[in-house]
Design an enzyme around this catalytic site. Structure first.
Site, PDB file in Angstrom:
ATOM      1  CD  GLU A  71      -2.937  -1.194   2.271  1.00 24.59           C
ATOM      2  OE1 GLU A  71      -4.018  -1.769   2.075  1.00 24.59           O
ATOM      3  OE2 GLU A  71      -2.611  -0.694   3.364  1.00 24.59           O
ATOM      4  CB  CYS A 122       0.498   6.059  11.612  1.00 24.68           C
ATOM      5  SG  CYS A 122       2.066   5.449  12.227  1.00 24.68           S
TER       6      CYS A 122
END
Length: 408
Positions: free
Chosen positions: A93, A384
């Site tokens: 990703e 994150c």
């Protein structure tokens, strides 16, 4: 028939060597590099300032191939995440984070990660392989094309002819995020007055899937392309490598390609960090702090950024904050506090907002620049610690942690 060589695998020195082996002069390699990276061109036939005979030879022997986007998700805050096919049932990703004065691309360096940090979704999938240089730089190459960030050959200073691949109609509207008052301080350059010269992608952070310094050679090749004026021409201050603390590789990076450095710290003492970041058992905090000091001898910035995920009742007490102040006393640094972003079966919770504020205040009172990251893209699992992709684990198991995403 020979498999075509992917030219995205080469930095400028590697491409010059490859061309020389075929009897071509260095300037030809630089011409092709500009077409590939500045203009996003994949068809050698369109490289109009390259000799026709060379174009024909390249069409036979080479290709320009980046990872293919198989999913594309856009968050309500403007964050955009791509799932990229890197073959053999693996996908990684990349995330684009738009802001008022900059656009930051977060890219991956490995399919999975072998470090198995306790709070990270990527590590729970295990590890398959390192990404090639083409698969790493290809994330920036592809994002530039999808966001309309490739330059126009017709408008280049070199006078190269050819079609305009920089479709400005596809440029992501940064104002969508601004209208919501969204901020993301820890992704920002520490020089807010700097202009990004109209680039869609002005900053790159190696904070995606994988440990960049465990894939050193391919990551450095990609970094050199990011910095090269024939490719992306980014400042060393605008390219950041994040590491969990592989000390020998930190020293190599300082010597070979010093860019901005971020260290995933997450604990103030070895006992806790051994649990949260297992690589600490090999390179404990004393060695890590010394490596940070050495890195600053050649770093483009005069500080190291320490990343610290805030885990409820794990590493977020006042005592932990005071211990951090002592730990980093001799290391010029700033802190990014990262509220934990949940993923299935993590076993952790996010620290309450008030505790994060109190933790930050202790660091700030000690004179340490401290920001708290504004969570971006969590509605599409782009925040994150949430990057998961799809990994065929060679070390332990096969786990898929990708949730279905709406296609654009």
């Amino acid at each position: 028939m020979l498999t075509p060589v992917n030219l995205l695998d080469f930095d400028v020195d590697g491409l010059v060597t490859w061309f020389a082996e075929r009897g071509e002069k260095p300037f030809r390699a630089r011409q092709v590099m500009r077409w590939m990276h500045r203009f996003g061109e994949t068809d050698f036939g369109n490289m109009t300032d390259v000799a026709k005979s060379l174009r024909a030879k390249l069409a036979e022997e080479a290709c320009i191939r980046a990872p293919r986007a198989i999913r594309d998700a856009v968050s309500v805050d403007g964050t955009r995440k791509w799932l990229l096919d890197v073959g053999s049932a693996n996908a990684v990703e990349a995330v684009f984070i738009p802001e008022t004065n900059r656009g930051t691309l977060c890219i991956s360096s490995q399919a999975g990660c072998a470090l198995d940090c306790a709070f990270c979704s990527t590590g729970k999938q295990g590890f398959n392989r390192n990404l090639s240089a083409a698969e790493i730089i290809g994330q920036l190459w592809l994002a530039n094309r999808l966001l309309g960030g490739s330059a126009s050959p017709a408008g280049s200073k070199d006078g190269d002819g050819g079609p305009d691949h920089a479709s400005r109609a596809t440029k992501l509207d940064h104002r969508a995020a601004d209208a919501k008052g969204v901020q993301s301080d820890s992704w920002r350059s520490s020089d807010p007055e700097e202009d990004h010269n109209g680039r869609v992608i002005s900053n790159v952070v190696m904070m995606g899937m994988g440990e960049p310094l465990a894939n050193f050679d391919n990551v450095v090749t990609a970094l050199r392309l990011m910095l090269d004026d024939h490719a992306y021409g980014l400042s060393r201050r605008r390219v950041t490598v994040s590491t969990s603390g592989i000390v020998p590789a930190m020293d190599r990076l300082r010597d070979e390609c010093p860019v901005a450095l971020a260290v995933s710290l997450h604990a103030p003492d070895d006992a806790l960090r051994d649990r949260l970041v297992p690589i600490n058992r090999k390179y404990p905090l004393r060695e890590l702090m010394a490596a940070c000091q050495r890195y600053l001898e050649r770093a483009p910035r005069d500080f190291v950024t320490f990343e610290y995920v805030m885990l409820d009742d794990v590493n977020d007490s006042d005592a932990h904050a005071r211990a951090l102040v002592e730990l980093v006393r001799d290391v010029p640094c700033k802190f990014n506090l990262i509220p934990f972003n949940p993923f299935p079966n993590s076993g952790f919770d996010r620290s309450p907002a008030e505790r994060i504020r109190r933790f930050a205040a202790i660091l700030i009172d000690a004179g340490i620049v401290t920001t708290t990251r504004k969570t971006r893209g969590d509605d599409v699992n782009a925040a994150c610690g949430q990057l998961a992709g799809q990994v065929q684990d060679r070390s332990r198991r096969t786990v898929r942690l990708v949730k279905p995403m709406e296609g654009r």
